[in-house]
Design an enzyme around this catalytic site. Structure first.
Site, PDB file in Angstrom:
ATOM      1  N   GLY A 134      49.781  75.798   6.999  1.00  0.00           N
ATOM      2  CA  GLY A 134      49.143  76.171   8.273  1.00  0.00           C
ATOM      3  C   GLY A 134      49.146  77.669   8.496  1.00  0.00           C
ATOM      4  O   GLY A 134      48.523  78.426   7.752  1.00  0.00           O
ATOM      5  N   GLU A 190      47.519  62.232  12.735  1.00  0.00           N
ATOM      6  CA  GLU A 190      46.110  61.868  12.834  1.00  0.00           C
ATOM      7  C   GLU A 190      46.023  60.436  13.379  1.00  0.00           C
ATOM      8  O   GLU A 190      46.974  59.661  13.253  1.00  0.00           O
ATOM      9  CB  GLU A 190      45.468  61.886  11.432  1.00  0.00           C
ATOM     10  CG  GLU A 190      45.701  63.154  10.651  1.00  0.00           C
ATOM     11  CD  GLU A 190      45.001  64.360  11.255  1.00  0.00           C
ATOM     12  OE1 GLU A 190      43.929  64.191  11.850  1.00  0.00           O
ATOM     13  OE2 GLU A 190      45.552  65.464  11.139  1.00  0.00           O
ATOM     14  N   LYS A 205      48.594  69.934  -0.756  1.00  0.00           N
ATOM     15  CA  LYS A 205      49.081  71.306  -0.587  1.00  0.00           C
ATOM     16  C   LYS A 205      49.902  71.735  -1.797  1.00  0.00           C
ATOM     17  O   LYS A 205      49.799  72.874  -2.262  1.00  0.00           O
ATOM     18  CB  LYS A 205      49.906  71.407   0.704  1.00  0.00           C
ATOM     19  CG  LYS A 205      49.045  71.185   1.950  1.00  0.00           C
ATOM     20  CD  LYS A 205      49.881  70.931   3.184  1.00  0.00           C
ATOM     21  CE  LYS A 205      49.016  70.746   4.432  1.00  0.00           C
ATOM     22  NZ  LYS A 205      49.765  70.263   5.589  1.00  0.00           N
TER      23      LYS A 205
HETATM   24  N1  HSE Z   1      48.479  66.892   9.253  1.00  0.00           N
HETATM   25  C1  HSE Z   1      49.105  68.089   8.806  1.00  0.00           C
HETATM   26  C2  HSE Z   1      50.594  68.030   9.144  1.00  0.00           C
HETATM   27  C3  HSE Z   1      48.569  69.324   9.464  1.00  0.00           C
HETATM   28  O1  HSE Z   1      51.050  67.101   9.809  1.00  0.00           O
HETATM   29  O2  HSE Z   1      51.290  68.936   8.725  1.00  0.00           O
HETATM   30  C4  HSE Z   1      47.431  69.964   8.759  1.00  0.00           C
HETATM   31  O3  HSE Z   1      47.738  70.330   7.446  1.00  0.00           O
END
Ligand code: HSE
Length: 433
Positions: A134, A190, A205
């Protein structure tokens, strides 16, 4: 002062944050850039919802061509996420000679080779700092700060939703499903949280980060991935009794030309810095040969933090627009031609310590039969604790092993299940550090 045109596709959480930071901090940015960033167009299918941001008149549009095809747009920001139409939009922007910034880790982890090759061919740059960690500027640190090093290991807490869930399970002793519902209510997870809880988001990632850290193409499919659905509050408590915390850890190692990449629940010593990363925060630990270990910590998700990373990339690319140059720093840290396919270690060959929790009959001889199978499979036991006493009934039996090969552990667990002294599937959690 020069003006550099920016277009944004996708006015969701991140896109709105990007527009906000570019407008609110425009003077700050101009003082660093020596030019003004001008929002030329912001495209979204929904042009009626109020996002709480005052866009200049005529900027919001449902016509994506106003971003992708307008010669006044120099830098395109893609914040719609997903594979399509995001990929087609990015490729069209490259074909039109535009630089692109994206936060789309899924797209880059799965179709990265195609997207980076297209950027290279078009002679334009692609910024994707927000795709990993992030708001934490971890990719820039690996790409530029560590450019003189061989990176040996990366450990990351790369998914805020799962870190929030594990933290709450530990601190409140509540079950996974209940905490997940709360994470959804708070807007962390989500609506379809599969990518988060199954470890897929962290694996996307890690594939990107490992490629840049180790200088070899790590495909997303090559990352061994296991989620947190089967972690129970009991295992978290037993792990704590042994001095460990449970984290969904992304592990990358490069040793002797082979690369190990895995995402799974992991026991880490509770005095390790990563064990103290709580809630939705992310952290990445990188160990490089000259630099040694470094740690990066911050908000791995959220509108403002993610927008900060996206806008940082926009500014970097705008500098190149102003200077009329591109390709100054390879996006994946190494020249694209130098990135060979990674020689990946199979999970069967991984060697680490294990936490094993059986539900075993509380009667004489059971422990010796289980430990006998472990011994025959070359697995040495560090400690054993029977949790409670219930003669003749099933009780939790926790075994911590010394370093063992995964294939041996799997084979031993298969044999133990045939002994008739355990119930159900045992819990297996790998240990690091
Ligand atoms: N859904 C991801 C998280 C955030 O919970 O870290 C965006 O990468």
């Amino acid at each position: 002062m020069d003006e550099i045109g920016v277009g944004v596709i996708g006015m969701g959480t991140v896109g709105t944050g990007v527009v906000q930071v570019l407008l609110e901090n425009s003077d700050e940015i101009a003082r660093r850039l020596g030019a003004r960033l001008r929002l030329v167009a912001v495209a979204d299918k929904d042009v009626t919802t109020d996002r709480g941001v005052d866009l200049p008149e005529g900027v919001l549009t449902d016509d994506v061509g106003r971003v992708l095809d307008d010669p006044d747009v120099h830098v395109v920001v893609e914040t719609i996420g997903g594979y399509e139409p995001a990929k087609s939009f990015i490729l069209r922007a490259f074909a039109n000679g535009k630089r692109v910034v994206t936060a789309n880790k899924a797209l880059l982890a799965v179709h990265g080779d195609e997207v980076f090759a297209a950027a290279h061919e078009a002679g334009v740059d692609l910024g994707f700092e927000a795709a990993v960690g992030g708001g934490i500027p971890i990719l820039r640190a690996v790409r530029e700060g560590m450019a003189a090093n061989r990176v040996r290991r990366v450990y990351g807490i790369l998914n805020g939703t799962t870190n929030f869930i594990l933290t709450e399970m530990k601190e409140r002793g509540e079950a996974f499903d209940r905490v997940l519902r709360e994470a959804q209510r708070l807007g962390y997870a989500e609506a379809d949280p599969t990518f988060d809880v199954e470890g897929v988001d962290a694996a996307h990632k890690l594939a990107l980060l490992a490629t840049m850290a180790f200088g070899a193409r790590v495909p997303f499919e090559g990352v061994f991935t296991e989620g947190i659905r089967d972690i129970t509050p009991q295992d978290i408590q037993y792990a704590a009794d042994f001095g460990y915390d449970v984290k969904l850890l992304a592990v990358g190692k490069s040793e002797g030309g082979r690369i190990e990449v895995r995402v799974h629940p992991t026991l880490i010593p509770d005095d390790h810095l990563l064990a103290n990363v709580r809630g939705v925060y992310n952290a990445v630990y990188v160990d490089a040969d000259f630099l040694g270990p470094t740690l990066y910590y911050g908000q791995g998700a959220g509108r403002r933090a993610t927008a900060s990373a996206v806008a940082g990339d926009v500014i970097e690319l705008a500098r190149d627009v102003a200077a009329g140059r591109s390709g100054r720093v390879p996006p994946r840290a190494f020249l694209e031609d130098e990135l060979a396919q990674a020689d990946l270690k199979l999970i069967d060959d991984v060697v680490c310590q294990y936490y094993l929790r059986f539900t075993a009959l509380d009667k004489p001889g059971v422990l010796s039969r289980i430990s006998g199978v472990l011994g025959e499979s070359h697995i040495s036991i560090e400690s054993v604790v029977q949790m409670g006493r219930d003669a003749g009934q099933a009780v939790p039996l926790v075994i911590m092993t010394h370093e063992a090969r995964e294939a041996d552990v799997r084979q031993a667990l298969g044999e133990i299940s045939t002994l008739g002294v355990t119930q159900g599937a045992p819990a297996l959690i790998r240990i690091e550090g």
